[in-house]
Enzyme design. Structure first.
Site, PDB file in Angstrom:
ATOM      1  N   HIS A  15     -42.498  -6.300 -13.360  1.00 24.39           N
ATOM      2  CA  HIS A  15     -42.621  -8.321 -13.183  1.00 24.39           C
ATOM      3  C   HIS A  15     -43.730  -8.565 -13.266  1.00 24.39           C
ATOM      4  O   HIS A  15     -45.213  -7.466 -13.573  1.00 24.39           O
ATOM      5  CB  HIS A  15     -41.183  -8.070 -12.527  1.00 24.39           C
ATOM      6  CG  HIS A  15     -41.972  -8.404 -10.949  1.00 24.39           C
ATOM      7  ND1 HIS A  15     -41.419  -8.714 -10.387  1.00 24.39           N
ATOM      8  CD2 HIS A  15     -43.034  -8.045 -10.155  1.00 24.39           C
ATOM      9  CE1 HIS A  15     -41.896  -8.474  -8.808  1.00 24.39           C
ATOM     10  NE2 HIS A  15     -42.805  -7.986  -8.670  1.00 24.39           N
ATOM     11  N   CYS A  34     -48.350  -9.762  -8.011  1.00 22.53           N
ATOM     12  CA  CYS A  34     -47.528  -9.608  -8.248  1.00 22.53           C
ATOM     13  C   CYS A  34     -47.666 -11.114  -9.388  1.00 22.53           C
ATOM     14  O   CYS A  34     -46.871 -11.352 -10.265  1.00 22.53           O
ATOM     15  CB  CYS A  34     -46.118  -9.992  -7.330  1.00 22.53           C
ATOM     16  SG  CYS A  34     -45.360  -9.152  -6.291  1.00 22.53           S
ATOM     17  N   HIS A  40     -46.788  -5.516 -13.795  1.00 21.53           N
ATOM     18  CA  HIS A  40     -47.386  -3.961 -12.599  1.00 21.53           C
ATOM     19  C   HIS A  40     -45.664  -3.408 -11.969  1.00 21.53           C
ATOM     20  O   HIS A  40     -44.198  -4.263 -12.135  1.00 21.53           O
ATOM     21  CB  HIS A  40     -47.924  -4.766 -10.867  1.00 21.53           C
ATOM     22  CG  HIS A  40     -46.722  -6.043 -10.751  1.00 21.53           C
ATOM     23  ND1 HIS A  40     -47.252  -6.835 -10.368  1.00 21.53           N
ATOM     24  CD2 HIS A  40     -46.481  -5.585  -9.430  1.00 21.53           C
ATOM     25  CE1 HIS A  40     -45.659  -7.644  -9.439  1.00 21.53           C
ATOM     26  NE2 HIS A  40     -46.180  -6.591  -8.955  1.00 21.53           N
ATOM     27  N   HIS A  42     -42.462  -1.784  -9.462  1.00 25.36           N
ATOM     28  CA  HIS A  42     -41.891  -1.631  -8.081  1.00 25.36           C
ATOM     29  C   HIS A  42     -41.130  -0.980  -8.253  1.00 25.36           C
ATOM     30  O   HIS A  42     -40.112  -0.889  -9.166  1.00 25.36           O
ATOM     31  CB  HIS A  42     -41.340  -2.597  -7.677  1.00 25.36           C
ATOM     32  CG  HIS A  42     -41.932  -3.862  -7.793  1.00 25.36           C
ATOM     33  ND1 HIS A  42     -42.984  -3.108  -6.162  1.00 25.36           N
ATOM     34  CD2 HIS A  42     -42.373  -5.051  -7.885  1.00 25.36           C
ATOM     35  CE1 HIS A  42     -43.426  -5.070  -6.138  1.00 25.36           C
ATOM     36  NE2 HIS A  42     -43.398  -5.506  -7.300  1.00 25.36           N
ATOM     37  N   ASP A  80     -33.506  -0.559 -16.257  1.00 26.59           N
ATOM     38  CA  ASP A  80     -34.151   0.794 -15.293  1.00 26.59           C
ATOM     39  C   ASP A  80     -35.462   1.292 -16.293  1.00 26.59           C
ATOM     40  O   ASP A  80     -35.027   0.708 -17.709  1.00 26.59           O
ATOM     41  CB  ASP A  80     -33.701   1.726 -15.371  1.00 26.59           C
ATOM     42  CG  ASP A  80     -34.551   2.861 -14.776  1.00 26.59           C
ATOM     43  OD1 ASP A  80     -35.078   2.733 -14.009  1.00 26.59           O
ATOM     44  OD2 ASP A  80     -34.217   4.128 -15.257  1.00 26.59           O
ATOM     45  N   HIS A  81     -36.869   1.101 -15.940  1.00 28.80           N
ATOM     46  CA  HIS A  81     -38.187   1.518 -16.886  1.00 28.80           C
ATOM     47  C   HIS A  81     -37.902   0.135 -17.965  1.00 28.80           C
ATOM     48  O   HIS A  81     -38.493   0.286 -19.159  1.00 28.80           O
ATOM     49  CB  HIS A  81     -37.517   3.123 -17.582  1.00 28.80           C
ATOM     50  CG  HIS A  81     -38.265   3.771 -16.661  1.00 28.80           C
ATOM     51  ND1 HIS A  81     -37.029   4.496 -15.654  1.00 28.80           N
ATOM     52  CD2 HIS A  81     -38.647   4.881 -16.730  1.00 28.80           C
ATOM     53  CE1 HIS A  81     -37.388   5.097 -15.110  1.00 28.80           C
ATOM     54  NE2 HIS A  81     -39.131   5.581 -15.920  1.00 28.80           N
ATOM     55  N   GLU A 125     -38.020  -4.312  -2.704  1.00 32.65           N
ATOM     56  CA  GLU A 125     -38.640  -4.510  -3.415  1.00 32.65           C
ATOM     57  C   GLU A 125     -40.006  -2.945  -3.392  1.00 32.65           C
ATOM     58  O   GLU A 125     -40.128  -2.941  -4.282  1.00 32.65           O
ATOM     59  CB  GLU A 125     -39.045  -5.295  -4.005  1.00 32.65           C
ATOM     60  CG  GLU A 125     -40.112  -5.509  -4.432  1.00 32.65           C
ATOM     61  CD  GLU A 125     -40.055  -7.310  -5.074  1.00 32.65           C
ATOM     62  OE1 GLU A 125     -39.615  -8.088  -6.145  1.00 32.65           O
ATOM     63  OE2 GLU A 125     -41.067  -7.781  -4.352  1.00 32.65           O
TER      64      GLU A 125
END
Ligand code: NI
Length: 136
Positions: A15, A34, A40, A42, A80-81, A125
């Site tokens: 994100h 962020c 980047h 998480h 996811d991913h 997170e």
């Protein structure tokens, strides 16, 4: 008598936190790493808690197989991913903060659960930072 059952889930996602009404300097100062232009990642950990009355016949509150499948379909498959900002419709106009992600997750799951069940989600997170949302 109210009882709660929980199931853990996990997804990795990228994100970028950014408010388009703010200039770059303010975004960088406020969101720090962020705000990184090229995103980047998480490792998000999710705890989904469902509560309500035990079914007197089955002895279950909710079938964990069913809950697991709902979480897989609604959350893991969706996030996811993925790059949350670019790939996920929910965050096209919504900053993908942990707070907002938790609310979005809650809404997707709420739509799939029977009305008499209460729902709470906790989204980690990082190991130390987590948010909680129960619809209120
Ligand atoms: Ni971040």
């Amino acid at each position: 008598m109210e009882i709660a059952v929980s199931r853990k889930a996990h997804f990795n996602a990228a994100h970028r936190l950014h408010v388009k009404e703010w200039d770059d300097e303010k975004n960088k100062a406020f969101f720090g790493n962020c705000n990184n232009l090229n995103y980047h990642g998480h490792n998000y950990d999710l705890i989904v808690t469902v509560s309500g009355e035990i079914d007197p016949v089955s002895g279950f509150l909710i079938d964990m197989k069913v809950l697991g499948a709902i979480i897989h379909e609604e959350i893991e498959n969706r996030f996811d991913h993925k790059n949350l900002n670019m790939d996920c419709e929910a965050f096209k106009e919504l900053n993908p903060t942990a707070e907002n992600i938790a609310v979005v997750i809650w809404n997707f799951l709420r739509n799939r659960l029977e009305k008499h069940l209460k729902l709470k989600v906790i989204l980690y997170e990082t190991e130390r930072n987590f948010v909680e949302y129960n619809g209120n």
